[in-house]
Design an enzyme around this catalytic site. Structure first.
Site, PDB file in Angstrom:
ATOM      1  N   HIS A  67      30.255   7.058  45.658  1.00 16.19           N
ATOM      2  CA  HIS A  67      29.573   6.384  44.897  1.00 16.19           C
ATOM      3  C   HIS A  67      30.475   5.273  43.915  1.00 16.19           C
ATOM      4  O   HIS A  67      31.336   5.733  43.768  1.00 16.19           O
ATOM      5  CB  HIS A  67      28.727   7.233  43.810  1.00 16.19           C
ATOM      6  CG  HIS A  67      27.727   6.628  43.041  1.00 16.19           C
ATOM      7  ND1 HIS A  67      27.546   7.038  41.782  1.00 16.19           N
ATOM      8  CD2 HIS A  67      26.827   5.768  43.429  1.00 16.19           C
ATOM      9  CE1 HIS A  67      26.611   6.266  41.078  1.00 16.19           C
ATOM     10  NE2 HIS A  67      26.137   5.565  42.206  1.00 16.19           N
ATOM     11  N   ASP A  71      25.533   5.620  37.690  1.00 11.40           N
ATOM     12  CA  ASP A  71      23.988   5.216  37.204  1.00 11.40           C
ATOM     13  C   ASP A  71      23.593   5.672  36.167  1.00 11.40           C
ATOM     14  O   ASP A  71      24.274   6.834  35.516  1.00 11.40           O
ATOM     15  CB  ASP A  71      23.416   6.426  38.394  1.00 11.40           C
ATOM     16  CG  ASP A  71      23.393   5.810  39.973  1.00 11.40           C
ATOM     17  OD1 ASP A  71      23.750   4.609  39.893  1.00 11.40           O
ATOM     18  OD2 ASP A  71      23.026   6.461  40.771  1.00 11.40           O
ATOM     19  N   HIS A 151      16.655   3.512  37.577  1.00 10.25           N
ATOM     20  CA  HIS A 151      18.063   3.457  37.015  1.00 10.25           C
ATOM     21  C   HIS A 151      18.806   2.240  37.169  1.00 10.25           C
ATOM     22  O   HIS A 151      18.583   1.406  38.197  1.00 10.25           O
ATOM     23  CB  HIS A 151      18.679   4.786  37.744  1.00 10.25           C
ATOM     24  CG  HIS A 151      19.266   4.503  39.219  1.00 10.25           C
ATOM     25  ND1 HIS A 151      18.401   4.324  40.323  1.00 10.25           N
ATOM     26  CD2 HIS A 151      20.436   4.431  39.499  1.00 10.25           C
ATOM     27  CE1 HIS A 151      18.870   4.186  41.356  1.00 10.25           C
ATOM     28  NE2 HIS A 151      20.321   4.049  40.991  1.00 10.25           N
ATOM     29  N   HIS A 153      22.234   0.836  38.264  1.00 12.63           N
ATOM     30  CA  HIS A 153      23.425   1.093  38.897  1.00 12.63           C
ATOM     31  C   HIS A 153      24.688   0.008  38.874  1.00 12.63           C
ATOM     32  O   HIS A 153      24.469  -1.065  39.179  1.00 12.63           O
ATOM     33  CB  HIS A 153      23.244   1.191  40.536  1.00 12.63           C
ATOM     34  CG  HIS A 153      24.579   1.304  41.588  1.00 12.63           C
ATOM     35  ND1 HIS A 153      25.083   2.513  41.975  1.00 12.63           N
ATOM     36  CD2 HIS A 153      25.334   0.304  41.833  1.00 12.63           C
ATOM     37  CE1 HIS A 153      26.151   2.210  42.560  1.00 12.63           C
ATOM     38  NE2 HIS A 153      26.387   1.013  42.547  1.00 12.63           N
TER      39      HIS A 153
END
Ligand SMILES: [Zn+2]
Length: 399
Positions: A67, A71, A151, A153
């Site tokens: 990742h 988030d 959400h 990011h």
């Protein structure tokens, strides 16, 4: 979640205060603190910290296993703000990130970019080339691109996007005076599992390296369990293991969940039932060699499928992965039987009417499935004799 909000916030403030005191107490300096003033990307108490920067398991089919950002779970439409003054370098949509905005910053002698993804509309508030102020609204939280729920990011690229490299947005922001952990309504646990479990989304090649030119090691069927390590991969390829043997599979063919969609073929005519039981209502009879669509649902030896616009349950032992070629009958734990439908049926030496007759079968006689089928012909056993019969003359329904 509303009833927990007050308590969680109080607790988090207490933790943040304790951490702050501890850091001051041991004299930890924050050298970059004066370098750049930043603003939180979302208003206080409008978000939860859901998924953190670093290695992870793929949360959704085709997603990343490392990742590159942070988030923030938030309601759709929540204002997204520029974390620092800068110039918009991208505004619009892109595969994966969906609707996005990228801002280049040159603040306090530092060059970096901030990237905001899964917005509702990347061009609603800003345009490419536009100068923005710190804290200026540049988008709305959405769920576009590879995303399962609304959400934000956020990625931070030190040295600029895309030439630089990503850093953890939480520590980047904290060292510049904004502690996003203390401004959220909730922080999910930050844990990295030791192993990830995935399922293949289709029949797919597992290769010896991360690319199409590498040797094919094996070709697992759909919905086969594949293991991987968080972060293990290269580009679009994931390094995985199947039954302890390692290889590489393209990210688009791995999912954290079972893929309900898929096609199977009926090995004989069989009943589509309302429930997973022989005593439930027969909705219709599906002919042999028919295509059925897999649906989520497996109860004992019953599989839920869709055929001819109707959903129902069929015997899982009477559907197969492919129509042609060698294949394994599912649920081989027990014997699978079918019954002869016409008044007479020839059991033949091979999967063709041009091959010799072995024996003549009669209506309602039972044959046991052996493991392979070819072009609509199934290898079976009856009365100690082995041969082939055309599946369209068989039924799974006991007379
Ligand atoms: Zn993310």
């Amino acid at each position: 979640m509303g009833s927990f909000r007050g308590r969680a916030t109080t607790w988090l403030l207490a933790v943040a205060t304790a951490l702050g005191l501890a850091l001051t107490g041991v004299g930890v300096a924050a050298p970059a603190q004066a370098a750049a003033k930043v603003a939180a990307p979302l208003p206080d108490r409008t978000y939860v910290l859901s998924s953190y920067y670093g290695p992870r398991c793929m949360p959704i089919a085709g997603s990343s296993t490392y990742h590159q950002g942070q988030d923030f779970g938030a309601s759709k439409g929540t204002a997204v703000r520029a974390i620092a003054p800068g110039t918009v370098s991208r505004a619009g949509s892109v595969r994966g990130f969906g609707e996005w905005v990228v801002i280049d910053h040159s603040t306090g002698g530092e060059r970096f970019s901030s990237l905001y993804a899964h917005l509702v509309d990347g061009t609603k508030h800003v345009k490419k080339g536009q100068k923005v102020k710190r804290g200026q609204r540049i988008g709305d939280v959405g769920s576009t691109g590879t995303s399962t729920s609304p959400h934000l990011h956020l990625e931070i690229w030190q040295g600029g996007y895309p030439g630089g490299s990503t850093v953890d947005p939480l520590s980047f922001m904290k060292s510049r005076g904004v502690d996003l952990r203390s401004l959220s309504t909730r922080n999910y646990a930050r844990t990295t599992p030791s192993s990830c479990k995935y399922f293949t989304t289709a029949k797919v090649n597992m290769r010896s390296g991360p690319g199409e030119s590498y040797q094919v090691l094996r070709t697992p069927q759909p919905n086969v369990v594949i293991k991987g390590k968080p972060g293990a991969g290269s580009g679009d390829w994931r390094q995985v293991t199947r039954n302890g043997r390692s290889g590489w599979i393209h990210k688009n063919y791995l999912s954290p969940g079972y893929t309900s969609q898929g096609t199977r073929y009926t090995l004989s005519s069989l009943n589509l039932r309302a429930k997973a039981s022989t005593s439930s209502k027969v909705k219709r009879t599906i002919p042999a060699d028919a295509q059925v669509t897999m649906l989520r649902g497996l109860k004992g030896s019953w599989q839920r499928v869709r055929y001819g616009g109707q959903n129902g349950w069929v015997s899982a032992q009477h559907i197969s992965d492919t129509r042609d070629g060698a294949q394994v009958v599912r649920n081989t734990s027990g014997n699978t039987y079918s019954w002869v439908r016409p008044s007479t049926l020839q059991l033949r030496e091979g999967p063709s009417t041009s091959t010799a007759k072995v024996v003549t079968l009669k209506r309602d006689q039972r044959v046991r499935h052996l493991a392979t089928m070819k072009n609509g012909w199934l290898k079976v056993k009856h009365g100690g004799k082995t041969g082939y019969v055309a599946t369209r003359y068989l039924t799974s329904n006991r007379p």
